[in-house]
Design a protein around this motif. Structure first.
Motif, short mmCIF file in Angstrom:
data_model
loop_
_atom_site.label_atom_id
_atom_site.label_comp_id
_atom_site.label_asym_id
_atom_site.label_seq_id
_atom_site.Cartn_x
_atom_site.Cartn_y
_atom_site.Cartn_z
N GLU A 1 -13.75 5.80 -3.00
CA GLU A 1 -12.70 5.23 -3.82
C GLU A 1 -12.83 5.73 -5.24
O GLU A 1 -13.92 5.76 -5.79
N THR B 1 0.84 -1.19 0.00
CA THR B 1 0.00 0.00 0.00
C THR B 1 0.88 1.25 0.00
O THR B 1 1.96 1.24 0.58
N THR C 1 -10.12 6.54 -9.04
CA THR C 1 -8.79 6.53 -9.67
C THR C 1 -8.21 7.93 -9.77
O THR C 1 -7.08 8.09 -10.20
N THR D 1 0.34 5.26 1.13
CA THR D 1 -0.52 6.34 1.60
C THR D 1 0.04 7.61 0.99
O THR D 1 1.25 7.85 1.04
N TYR E 1 -4.82 9.62 1.10
CA TYR E 1 -5.37 8.55 0.27
C TYR E 1 -4.59 7.27 0.48
O TYR E 1 -3.37 7.31 0.67
N VAL F 1 -3.62 3.71 -1.38
CA VAL F 1 -3.59 3.12 -2.72
C VAL F 1 -2.98 1.72 -2.65
O VAL F 1 -1.83 1.58 -2.25
N TRP G 1 -4.08 8.41 -10.01
CA TRP G 1 -3.20 7.43 -9.35
C TRP G 1 -2.87 6.34 -10.35
O TRP G 1 -3.78 5.74 -10.94
N ALA H 1 -7.87 4.64 -5.41
CA ALA H 1 -7.36 5.05 -4.11
C ALA H 1 -8.56 5.37 -3.23
O ALA H 1 -9.59 5.83 -3.72
N LYS H 2 -8.41 5.13 -1.94
CA LYS H 2 -9.49 5.44 -1.01
C LYS H 2 -9.14 6.70 -0.24
O LYS H 2 -8.08 6.79 0.38
N ASN H 3 -10.02 7.70 -0.32
CA ASN H 3 -9.87 8.91 0.48
C ASN H 3 -10.15 8.52 1.93
O ASN H 3 -11.24 8.05 2.24
#
Length: 122
Positions: A68, A30, A70, A32, A78, A80, A45, A60-62
């Motif tokens: 989520e 991952t 891209t 960040t 975020y 990823v 991303w 990616a997740k905020n």
């Protein structure tokens, strides 16, 4: 707690579209990514693997909102997933205004997301 395996400034006070710096994520699961300075811009991303020249967009997740995507259009943190990739970048794919800095932290262990909390999982 899992500590960052690697840290890289991916965009440094950027004021135009551009690929930025490529981060070696070999052995990371991952990244960040901390984004600051977006006013009107889009970050895409992207990951790639060894011997494959083409980058592909990855979600990616905020961490704050849980959304989520891209791409990112707001400042924030975020997460990823990059497992299986060797290269990661935060490409500025659209820019109108803002001075954008993106810093990535590669993590060797997995990341478990719990609303606004990031906790490393061994």
């Amino acid at each position: 707690m899992q500590f960052p395996k690697t840290t890289e400034v991916l965009q440094s006070a950027a004021v135009a579209v551009g690929n930025g710096t490529v981060m070696d994520v070999s052995g990371c699961s991952t990244v960040t990514a901390q984004v600051v300075g977006i006013t009107t811009a889009t970050i895409t991303w992207e990951c790639a693997a060894d011997n494959i020249p083409t980058y592909v967009a990855v979600p990616a997740k905020n961490i704050n909102s849980g959304v989520e995507a891209t791409t990112a259009t707001t400042d924030g943190l975020y997460a990823v997933p990059v497992q299986g990739s060797t290269r990661f970048r935060a490409r500025i794919s659209a820019w109108t205004t803002g001075t954008i800095t993106v810093t990535g932290h590669g993590i060797a262990g997995g990341v478990q997301l719990n609303h606004s909390t990031v906790a490393a999982v061994v």
